[in-house]
Scaffold this motif. Structure first.
Motif, mmCIF file in Angstrom:
data_model
loop_
_atom_site.group_PDB
_atom_site.id
_atom_site.type_symbol
_atom_site.label_atom_id
_atom_site.label_comp_id
_atom_site.label_asym_id
_atom_site.label_seq_id
_atom_site.Cartn_x
_atom_site.Cartn_y
_atom_site.Cartn_z
ATOM 1 N N ARG A 14 0.875 -1.176 0.000
ATOM 2 C CA ARG A 14 0.000 0.000 0.000
ATOM 3 C C ARG A 14 0.912 1.225 0.000
ATOM 4 N NH1 ARG A 14 -1.906 3.394 3.978
ATOM 5 N NH2 ARG A 14 -3.939 4.317 3.584
ATOM 6 N N ILE A 15 1.178 1.730 -1.202
ATOM 7 C CA ILE A 15 2.060 2.891 -1.335
ATOM 8 C C ILE A 15 1.230 4.155 -1.170
ATOM 9 C CG2 ILE A 15 3.701 4.074 -2.835
ATOM 10 C CD1 ILE A 15 4.038 1.428 -4.371
ATOM 11 N N GLN A 69 7.475 4.015 11.712
ATOM 12 C CA GLN A 69 7.895 3.734 10.326
ATOM 13 C C GLN A 69 6.709 3.332 9.441
ATOM 14 O OE1 GLN A 69 10.402 4.398 8.650
ATOM 15 N NE2 GLN A 69 12.373 3.889 9.622
ATOM 16 N N ARG A 73 14.420 -7.398 10.655
ATOM 17 C CA ARG A 73 13.773 -6.687 9.548
ATOM 18 C C ARG A 73 13.105 -5.379 9.962
ATOM 19 N NH1 ARG A 73 13.055 -9.853 4.980
ATOM 20 N NH2 ARG A 73 12.507 -7.873 3.981
ATOM 21 N N GLY A 120 9.556 -0.235 14.380
ATOM 22 C CA GLY A 120 10.965 -0.312 14.697
ATOM 23 C C GLY A 120 11.752 0.717 13.913
ATOM 24 N N SER A 121 13.030 0.743 14.174
ATOM 25 C CA SER A 121 13.863 1.730 13.496
ATOM 26 C C SER A 121 13.970 1.451 11.997
ATOM 27 C CB SER A 121 15.262 1.744 14.124
ATOM 28 O OG SER A 121 15.837 0.448 14.066
ATOM 29 N N GLN A 122 13.736 0.220 11.588
ATOM 30 C CA GLN A 122 13.900 -0.147 10.174
ATOM 31 C C GLN A 122 12.616 -0.620 9.505
ATOM 32 O OE1 GLN A 122 16.841 0.481 8.954
ATOM 33 N NE2 GLN A 122 17.668 0.948 10.981
ATOM 34 N N GLY A 123 11.523 -0.663 10.252
ATOM 35 C CA GLY A 123 10.298 -1.147 9.638
ATOM 36 C C GLY A 123 9.189 -1.281 10.651
ATOM 37 N N SER A 124 8.062 -1.749 10.206
ATOM 38 C CA SER A 124 6.892 -1.879 11.074
ATOM 39 C C SER A 124 6.101 -3.129 10.707
ATOM 40 C CB SER A 124 5.976 -0.655 10.910
ATOM 41 O OG SER A 124 6.541 0.499 11.455
ATOM 42 N N PHE A 147 5.996 -3.204 6.830
ATOM 43 C CA PHE A 147 6.625 -2.067 6.158
ATOM 44 C C PHE A 147 8.125 -2.203 6.309
ATOM 45 C CE2 PHE A 147 8.518 2.173 6.148
ATOM 46 C CZ PHE A 147 8.014 2.692 4.971
ATOM 47 N N ALA A 195 11.463 -0.259 5.764
ATOM 48 C CA ALA A 195 11.960 1.100 5.534
ATOM 49 C C ALA A 195 13.107 1.132 4.545
ATOM 50 C CB ALA A 195 12.389 1.739 6.858
ATOM 51 N N ASP A 198 12.896 -0.168 1.610
ATOM 52 C CA ASP A 198 12.325 -0.002 0.267
ATOM 53 C C ASP A 198 12.481 1.457 -0.159
ATOM 54 O OD1 ASP A 198 11.417 -2.601 -0.230
ATOM 55 O OD2 ASP A 198 9.500 -2.270 0.758
ATOM 56 N N ALA A 226 11.583 5.179 -1.336
ATOM 57 C CA ALA A 226 10.421 5.983 -0.946
ATOM 58 C C ALA A 226 9.289 5.879 -1.957
ATOM 59 C CB ALA A 226 10.820 7.449 -0.757
ATOM 60 N N GLY A 255 7.804 2.186 -1.507
ATOM 61 C CA GLY A 255 7.636 1.634 -0.178
ATOM 62 C C GLY A 255 6.186 1.711 0.273
ATOM 63 N N GLY A 256 5.806 0.792 1.119
ATOM 64 C CA GLY A 256 4.443 0.790 1.635
ATOM 65 C C GLY A 256 4.214 -0.480 2.417
#
Lengths: 364, 364, 364, 364
Positions: free
Chosen positions: B291-292, C248, D131, D260-264, D278, D280, D282, D284, D287-288
């Motif tokens: 989902r972008i 994030q 991740r 998290g610092s790098q994703g969710s 998610f 991070a 990826d 911008a 990303g999604g």
């Protein structure tokens, strides 16, 4: 024999008596794992057994007619996988056999299992209750992606002789049946197209009988990878159908949306415990599709399962199918979907194939 | 004249010089409210004015050809509403006029505005970059519900003489253009059906010129309420299209899903700042539609607007359209979508209508 | 001066008279681009001008009190950005100034813009109409992710002297105001926690005044990166609040869910044109959250914009804010949210900070 | 005794030997329906039987310690329902018993079943694989609505003596365990609040032993209807937890979001076959949050079930629980979650209750 554990109260005692398969070692292992009491290596043997009352035909489509008709003639109730047959002719003979059997109290049912997802039952009920008015639009998609990879191996499902058709009959049949079931209407005319995107595939090792890598040999795909068709509905609405195994990222997305003069319904099997319902009689300020979580005790089949919000999965619909079939047998009633319902789907499949060939609309 | 506030840096200074309408009182009031500097009661007067460089044709379809061609011949750049015309013949004459004008540096553009929604731009980019591979399926729906009520009054949009067609040309044109734009492919053949569910409607008071209730008089609906069609795409894929004003609960749902050999895209204008993207090269365990939220500075047009997550609305695409048009004019380049793009859509509309009449597939 | 284009009928004529900024070159460029008629390099100059009636204070929080009070004393209406101030003391002095000004017909408003998203207006209306009954739960989150990157540079928003607080005051203030607005209740007690995950950041080049790379110098973050708090509501319900710039993938997710004895509401700014509403009086079989697309003419502000389904974007709420402010000024009425509403939020922010320090519940 | 049907290959043969209940008629009927081979009317009888190896304790919380400890001492493996006990003291004694038993090869497990939902397993794996980086935020909600109706009758779940606590222990325990499991971190400090919205309820007929209508008699609710708490996590993150039976329209919404610092990651049990992820890293533009349909053969437990997209339901997690327990017993390993894991949850529950009473943060 142990009592079968169950969630539903059944009017008859059931047992898993015998599993039939051609390879004794394989069928014996399967029976042991799945809990069948005995095995046979020829399906005909089942017909001889007094301890078998009901036969579930879940072989490839080219064998349905022979097995189902023989079973019915032997006085066995039959549950036959969908699509009912590989041709209208076969399906008609099966309906005739089912009619004859019914006169003797022997029942026949076709396994359009998805009818028994509670959200689908609710959809049908809402239409029957007039909650969406006259049906204007049916849009139905059955989307999978497992053939997107051109290296996915050839199996019987890609062989027209065995499977009859590809995506059309395997998954398109489901959305044809579901939408006819929900709306209570028939598809009266179609214009279709079929497509085979990958025409040659590696032969799976188990089909060649060789132990080597499958990659060395390829074979032709003789069925459709995808099929689409437009439809006229008996109530005057327009239908749009699509069945494909090439929709990347869609795993088993059975999506049905129905727009009526007074409301709409939307369903997606990827979120199978939910039905979306728009009621046009709601005021404009607070109207909107309701996300109904179909897990209340008042919903079909749910009282036997869990509290609200504790969803069901894929196989529950198979349980419901057996419950309803056993109930119909005990009550001496015709279970649904009947072979006649299966034939109705078969006629649509056939019309779509012929329409695609001809490039024109055809009546069903 | 004040400087126009703006979010984008423009290579040319713009002004809203004159608004044309037939009724002086109405057009004067509209100009005052919307900020136009002057008014005209005959569109031909705009062609005479030296202070007018660009004309935006947003009249009903039956007048597009006459106005646009005259404007181009008068040396005015033209932005013309969609669909380009009411017939292929008109559209072809408009393309010829645009070609002649282009040779003199005069530009013509057709207003398929939705192309300029950032999520649509991203979709096109991903296809162009090969991220979804070969296109297998296009399924596109434009769903509205404002005619579901049989008492909704008759307007020019339901009059074939003025509007050319109904749902097909008004909203179906958008999804035809959008999918051709995103995929970079053409629709090469179609099989369609049109339907008018409500054939007689009350005449709106403003159309009768009477002060009484509209309900006393009715008139015929001469266009389609809904249209559906199958399509072959130039790259070998299958398309399924549906445009209707009878989808209860769907207000302006432009839904486009494209499945390719390497991935998929999905968009719904009801959530216009989002594009869903499936990348088949992701590992099976972590693959899924992304989902972008298309509101990053790197996305088309966004740098001129807000920080991430602060979405745009319907009219932003119109702003983008003007920005791009002014940019093309300043650069001496052909803006897109061109009249030729408009003609390409017109040919599909025409083929769908003829196919529906004939009940057979037709080439575009 | 040209007439301002507009979508709303306004009772007063408006103009964008003067833009104030400290750097003449920058403010002149901004005014030219955005359409302001003149510039000032000292905000005090605005107070002297007879052609300025209304001042929009959109400076960092540490200057709100001084500017707003001076403007009100000079007889100028004031729209002040949120949060109202950097301390309860400042906010109280601003409220006093607003009260004094109001007696002279001079109006003051605080810019909690999100109140004017149509879906939020509908939420408030449904609560006021008793559609969800007694409020049991408020859960509110304002989630952003722009500080997740530890290399994101230091700006005034991370400087306690200028910004007052971090995520708490910048975005937490919005969800405090929104939930008090929607429910019509007050937060009466809180237990909170603040957290700074990244305590040192590179100094942005524009802050150091150096042309070198920012990376060479770092500075301390003196505000919270995230804040969370529990709340007691005046009606007996429980609140849970969370504001962070470290979520994030969440770009501007303002999520509010309210559960009442008779129903529930849910909103997410990432889908800002939609409100979800559950009505517990619906029958169990057909009850479910309704996805209301808040774009009907009957919804707040929408009649001035587009047809159903053609959504609004982020800045529309700012337009609505000005429309309402101009309306209140013309009508001689107090606009909302008032400075008193801003003070009410400030007291909650203050209580959260003190509670976090003390590790205990505090009354607001 | 028949072989048990199964989907998983088990290293041990299992049977459903005996069902214990106090009322012989009821327990006999239940055993017949559910497929148990025999019944007992005193749980102590199970401890005497040689044909019983494993005891599943699914009684109210006040009896867990006595039964589980006795069973372990009798050399029976134990699966105990959650929460492990009604107090930290009881839980500690149970852990001691489990430790002693383990030395003799007797195993103890606590039934935090939701750990075995495939999407939850994937969440844990993604965190373990780094991740999402360092955990910043945990927000967890367990929302139900079955007590919103003040006429919903009093049961043992609302009786502190039997249940220990209300929403906190019954459903809050699940999200405490799930988030500790997924993150691999501990909750180290809490600030909580408990609330009982409806303090008096009609007594259910079966509790009074009277045949009359239940409405005549009411009794006090002695547990919390809802509980909320903030938490510090051992890795430095912030947690926000909410458990309630008063969230109208939410049936069994277990919602967990971790940033998290790098994703969710995000999960909602109302769509239990899906995990949102998610990444991070990826770009911008593309990303999604990925909507991962957790039904691939590579996902935990799935290979034993269905093809992709054919989802699981509520009870599958119970099957997985038994599979893992039997596997651990056969392998002579400690199954998880262990009684120590159950004690860890109990300590959080206890700290929340004490914190709520005291109005201050407490260490766990």
């Amino acid at each position: 024999m142990a009592h079968r554990p169950r969630f539903f109260d059944l009017p008859l005692e059931t047992s898993m008596t015998a599993l039939a398969g051609r390879n004794r070692a394989n069928v014996t292992a399967a029976a042991a794992k799945l809990g069948w009491d005995s095995v046979e290596t020829d399906w005909r043997a089942l017909l001889e057994r007094d301890d078998v009352d009901l036969i579930d035909v879940c072989t490839p489509g080219d064998t349905h007619a022979e097995i189902a008709i023989a079973a019915l003639e032997a006085g066995k109730h039959v549950l036959c996988e969908k699509p009912l047959a590989n041709s209208v002719d076969e399906a008609e003979r099966m309906v005739a056999a089912a009619d004859t059997a019914a006169a003797r109290g022997v029942r026949a049912m076709v396994g359009f299992t998805y009818r028994r997802v509670p959200a689908i039952q609710l959809a049908r009920q809402l239409v029957a209750d007039g909650r969406i008015g006259t049906v204007r639009h049916v849009r139905a998609q059955y989307l999978q992606d497992w053939l997107s990879d051109p290296q996915a191996p050839l199996t019987w499902r890609m062989d027209k002789a065995k499977a009859g058709s590809g995506a059309l009959g395997d998954i398109g049949a489901h959305i044809i049946d579901l939408t006819q079931f929900i709306t209570g209407e028939s598809i009266t005319g179609v214009s279709g197209a079929l497509k085979t995107f990958v025409t040659e595939r590696p032969v799976a090792a188990e089909l060649t009988g060789l132990s080597g890598t499958a990659g060395d040999e390829t074979g032709p795909v003789t069925v459709d990878d995808a099929s689409v068709f437009l439809a006229h509905l008996s109530g005057g609405g327009l239908g749009v159908y699509e069945a494909t195994r090439f929709a990347q990222g869609r795993k088993n997305a059975i999506r049905i949306e129905i727009n009526g003069s007074q409301g709409s319904l939307a369903f997606d099997f990827e979120d199978m415990n939910v039905l979306h319902f728009f009621d046009a009689s709601d005021p404009a300020t607070t109207g909107g599709f309701r996300r109904i979580v179909v897990t209340e005790g008042e919903h079909a089949y749910i009282a036997a399962w869990w509290p609200p919000g504790h969803g069901l999965g894929y196989e529950h619909a198979f349980t419901h199918q057996v419950v309803d079939l056993v109930g119909a047998i005990a009550a001496g009633e015709q279970p649904t979907p009947s072979f006649a319902d299966g034939l109705a789907v078969q006629k649509v499949l056939d019309a779509v194939e012929r329409s695609a060939e001809k490039g024109a609309w055809l009546d069903v």
